[in-house]
Scaffold this motif. Structure first.
Motif, short mmCIF file in Angstrom:
data_model
loop_
_atom_site.label_atom_id
_atom_site.label_comp_id
_atom_site.label_asym_id
_atom_site.label_seq_id
_atom_site.Cartn_x
_atom_site.Cartn_y
_atom_site.Cartn_z
N MET A 1 19.74 41.15 -0.01
CA MET A 1 20.07 41.30 -1.41
C MET A 1 18.77 41.41 -2.21
SD MET A 1 22.34 38.81 -3.93
CE MET A 1 23.62 38.67 -2.72
N SER A 2 18.79 42.24 -3.22
CA SER A 2 17.58 42.42 -4.02
C SER A 2 17.31 41.17 -4.85
CB SER A 2 17.72 43.63 -4.93
OG SER A 2 18.63 43.36 -5.98
N LEU A 3 16.05 40.98 -5.18
CA LEU A 3 15.65 39.84 -5.99
C LEU A 3 16.33 39.90 -7.35
CD1 LEU A 3 13.99 37.31 -6.51
CD2 LEU A 3 12.04 38.79 -7.05
N SER A 4 16.42 41.08 -7.95
CA SER A 4 17.07 41.18 -9.26
C SER A 4 18.53 40.76 -9.19
CB SER A 4 16.93 42.58 -9.84
OG SER A 4 17.48 43.54 -8.98
N ARG A 5 19.23 41.13 -8.13
CA ARG A 5 20.63 40.75 -7.97
C ARG A 5 20.75 39.23 -7.82
NH1 ARG A 5 24.69 42.28 -10.07
NH2 ARG A 5 23.69 44.28 -9.97
N VAL A 6 19.84 38.62 -7.08
CA VAL A 6 19.83 37.17 -6.91
C VAL A 6 19.62 36.49 -8.26
CG1 VAL A 6 18.57 35.22 -5.91
CG2 VAL A 6 19.09 37.21 -4.50
N LEU A 7 18.66 36.99 -9.04
CA LEU A 7 18.40 36.41 -10.36
C LEU A 7 19.63 36.53 -11.26
CD1 LEU A 7 14.78 37.70 -11.09
CD2 LEU A 7 15.46 35.43 -10.26
N ILE A 8 20.29 37.67 -11.22
CA ILE A 8 21.48 37.88 -12.04
C ILE A 8 22.57 36.89 -11.64
CG2 ILE A 8 23.37 39.49 -12.54
CD1 ILE A 8 21.14 41.73 -12.23
N GLU A 9 22.84 36.79 -10.35
CA GLU A 9 23.89 35.87 -9.88
C GLU A 9 23.57 34.42 -10.21
OE1 GLU A 9 24.71 36.40 -5.76
OE2 GLU A 9 25.50 38.42 -6.03
N CYS A 10 22.32 34.05 -10.06
CA CYS A 10 21.92 32.66 -10.22
C CYS A 10 21.82 32.23 -11.68
CB CYS A 10 20.59 32.43 -9.51
SG CYS A 10 20.05 30.71 -9.48
N PHE A 11 21.36 33.11 -12.55
CA PHE A 11 21.00 32.69 -13.90
C PHE A 11 21.84 33.30 -15.03
CE2 PHE A 11 17.05 32.12 -11.44
CZ PHE A 11 16.92 30.75 -11.60
N LYS A 12 22.81 34.15 -14.72
CA LYS A 12 23.57 34.79 -15.80
C LYS A 12 24.32 33.78 -16.66
CE LYS A 12 27.48 35.86 -12.84
NZ LYS A 12 28.15 36.92 -12.11
N GLU A 13 24.74 32.67 -16.05
CA GLU A 13 25.49 31.66 -16.81
C GLU A 13 24.57 30.83 -17.71
OE1 GLU A 13 28.77 31.74 -16.86
OE2 GLU A 13 28.70 33.36 -15.37
N ASP A 14 23.26 30.93 -17.53
CA ASP A 14 22.31 30.18 -18.36
C ASP A 14 22.07 30.87 -19.72
OD1 ASP A 14 22.03 28.32 -16.40
OD2 ASP A 14 20.05 28.99 -15.74
N VAL A 15 22.38 32.15 -19.79
CA VAL A 15 22.17 32.90 -21.02
C VAL A 15 23.14 32.41 -22.08
CG1 VAL A 15 22.23 35.21 -22.03
CG2 VAL A 15 21.29 34.88 -19.75
#
Length: 71
Positions: free
Chosen positions: A1-15
Motif C-alpha cells: 500500500m502506498s504511504l499516502s493511502r496509509v496516511l489517509i486511512e490512519c489520519f482522515k478522522e483527525d481532520v
C-alpha cells in the motif's frame, strides 16, 4: 500500500478535530502509524526520504480536504 493511502486511512478522522494540529508533530504521527500498521511496516515506511513523505502528505491533504469540501 502506498504511504499516502496509509496516511489517509490512519489520519482522515483527525481532520476537523482537536487532534488535527497534532498531525504536525512527529511523535504523534509515529505513534499512531505504528498502532495502525504495526511497528515492522512502520520501519519500512520510515526509511523513505523526506521527499516521499512530503509527497504523501500532499496527497493526503489533496484527498482529505477535497473530500471534506465536497460534502
Amino acid at each position: 500500500m502506498s504511504l499516502s493511502r496509509v496516511l489517509i486511512e490512519c489520519f482522515k478522522e483527525d481532520v476537523n478535530t482537536d487532534d488535527e494540529v497534532k498531525l504536525h508533530e512527529d511523535g504523534y504521527v509515529s505513534k499512531k502509524l505504528k498502532q495502525h500498521i504495526g511497528r515492522e511496516q512502520f520501519k519500512e515506511y520510515d526509511k523513505y526520504g523526506e521527499e516521499v513523505w512530503s509527497n504523501a502528505w500532499n496527497e493526503f491533504s489533496r484527498v482529505v480536504f477535497h473530500t471534506r469540501s465536497s460534502k
